[in-house]
Design a protein around this motif. Structure first.
Motif, PDB file in Angstrom:
ATOM      1  N   THR A 124       8.999  11.861  17.999  1.00  0.00           N
ATOM      2  CA  THR A 124       9.012  12.570  16.715  1.00  0.00           C
ATOM      3  C   THR A 124      10.415  12.609  16.113  1.00  0.00           C
ATOM      4  OG1 THR A 124       9.277  14.712  17.821  1.00  0.00           O
ATOM      5  CG2 THR A 124       7.029  14.008  17.305  1.00  0.00           C
ATOM      6  N   ARG A 125      11.443  12.382  16.923  1.00  0.00           N
ATOM      7  CA  ARG A 125      12.810  12.310  16.383  1.00  0.00           C
ATOM      8  C   ARG A 125      12.984  11.045  15.541  1.00  0.00           C
ATOM      9  NH1 ARG A 125      16.116  13.769  21.878  1.00  0.00           N
ATOM     10  NH2 ARG A 125      15.306  15.876  22.110  1.00  0.00           N
ATOM     11  N   VAL A 126      12.310   9.978  15.952  1.00  0.00           N
ATOM     12  CA  VAL A 126      12.394   8.712  15.221  1.00  0.00           C
ATOM     13  C   VAL A 126      11.518   8.755  13.976  1.00  0.00           C
ATOM     14  CG1 VAL A 126      11.954   6.225  15.379  1.00  0.00           C
ATOM     15  CG2 VAL A 126      12.835   7.461  17.353  1.00  0.00           C
ATOM     16  N   CYS A 174       7.696   1.909  27.502  1.00  0.00           N
ATOM     17  CA  CYS A 174       6.749   2.100  26.397  1.00  0.00           C
ATOM     18  C   CYS A 174       7.396   2.876  25.249  1.00  0.00           C
ATOM     19  CB  CYS A 174       5.505   2.845  26.877  1.00  0.00           C
ATOM     20  SG  CYS A 174       4.377   1.856  27.853  1.00  0.00           S
ATOM     21  N   VAL A 175       8.142   3.918  25.579  1.00  0.00           N
ATOM     22  CA  VAL A 175       8.797   4.728  24.548  1.00  0.00           C
ATOM     23  C   VAL A 175       9.827   3.889  23.785  1.00  0.00           C
ATOM     24  CG1 VAL A 175      10.357   6.685  24.183  1.00  0.00           C
ATOM     25  CG2 VAL A 175       8.341   6.953  25.626  1.00  0.00           C
ATOM     26  N   GLU A 176      10.578   3.045  24.496  1.00  0.00           N
ATOM     27  CA  GLU A 176      11.543   2.164  23.828  1.00  0.00           C
ATOM     28  C   GLU A 176      10.838   1.210  22.859  1.00  0.00           C
ATOM     29  OE1 GLU A 176      13.797   0.132  26.842  1.00  0.00           O
ATOM     30  OE2 GLU A 176      14.440   2.023  27.737  1.00  0.00           O
ATOM     31  N   ALA A 177       9.723   0.639  23.297  1.00  0.00           N
ATOM     32  CA  ALA A 177       8.959  -0.275  22.433  1.00  0.00           C
ATOM     33  C   ALA A 177       8.413   0.467  21.211  1.00  0.00           C
ATOM     34  CB  ALA A 177       7.822  -0.912  23.216  1.00  0.00           C
ATOM     35  N   LEU A 193       8.213   2.128  15.490  1.00  0.00           N
ATOM     36  CA  LEU A 193       8.253   3.221  14.511  1.00  0.00           C
ATOM     37  C   LEU A 193       9.428   3.066  13.548  1.00  0.00           C
ATOM     38  CD1 LEU A 193       7.239   6.189  16.820  1.00  0.00           C
ATOM     39  CD2 LEU A 193       5.924   5.299  14.887  1.00  0.00           C
ATOM     40  N   LEU A 194      10.578   2.597  14.038  1.00  0.00           N
ATOM     41  CA  LEU A 194      11.723   2.372  13.155  1.00  0.00           C
ATOM     42  C   LEU A 194      11.404   1.292  12.121  1.00  0.00           C
ATOM     43  CD1 LEU A 194      14.788   2.594  15.573  1.00  0.00           C
ATOM     44  CD2 LEU A 194      14.296   4.073  13.610  1.00  0.00           C
ATOM     45  N   ALA A 230       8.457  12.642  26.879  1.00  0.00           N
ATOM     46  CA  ALA A 230       8.832  11.322  26.366  1.00  0.00           C
ATOM     47  C   ALA A 230       8.103  11.034  25.052  1.00  0.00           C
ATOM     48  CB  ALA A 230       8.523  10.249  27.397  1.00  0.00           C
ATOM     49  N   ALA A 231       6.825  11.375  25.002  1.00  0.00           N
ATOM     50  CA  ALA A 231       6.050  11.146  23.780  1.00  0.00           C
ATOM     51  C   ALA A 231       6.561  12.029  22.638  1.00  0.00           C
ATOM     52  CB  ALA A 231       4.574  11.412  24.034  1.00  0.00           C
TER      53      ALA A 231
END
Length: 110
Positions: free
Chosen positions: A41-43, A94-97, A102-103, A36-37
């Motif tokens: 890196t894609r974002v 957490c990943v969504e947040a 990051l965006l 998930a973490a």
């Protein structure tokens, strides 16, 4: 007795460290958290390191799984914390947040 297990894995120059507190060996959850973490890196490909902390609280019976993900990028640090019923649910939230953070940061930097 407090049990803290930490494993660090370097993947494509991104150091992902997973720490389990008050918990025994959960390699499936560790792998899920690590993957998930790494999806972050894609974002934002400029991530230096990620630290995932998974905790289990005994005093709350419903939302007793805690996740905290800290992402280090050049000149900034992003943190997301969440409590939930399962580790997977808290990690996903957490990943969504962090995706949103990051965006926003990526748009600001460009």
């Amino acid at each position: 007795m407090e049990v803290i297990m930490t494993k660090a894995v370097v993947n494509d120059a991104v150091n992902v460290k997973v720490t389990l507190r008050h918990s025994n060996n959960h390699t499936d959850i560790e792998e899920y958290a690590r993957n998930a973490a790494l999806m972050l890196t894609r974002v934002f490909p400029g991530i230096i390191s990620c630290h995932v902390i998974l905790d289990h609280q005994k005093n709350d019976f419903e939302k007793n799984k805690l996740a905290e993900i800290t992402v280090h990028v050049p000149q900034n640090v992003f943190v997301a914390k969440e409590a939930g019923v399962t580790y997977e649910q808290t990690i996903d939230t957490c990943v969504e947040a962090l995706n949103r953070q990051l965006l926003r940061y990526k748009e600001k930097v460009q």
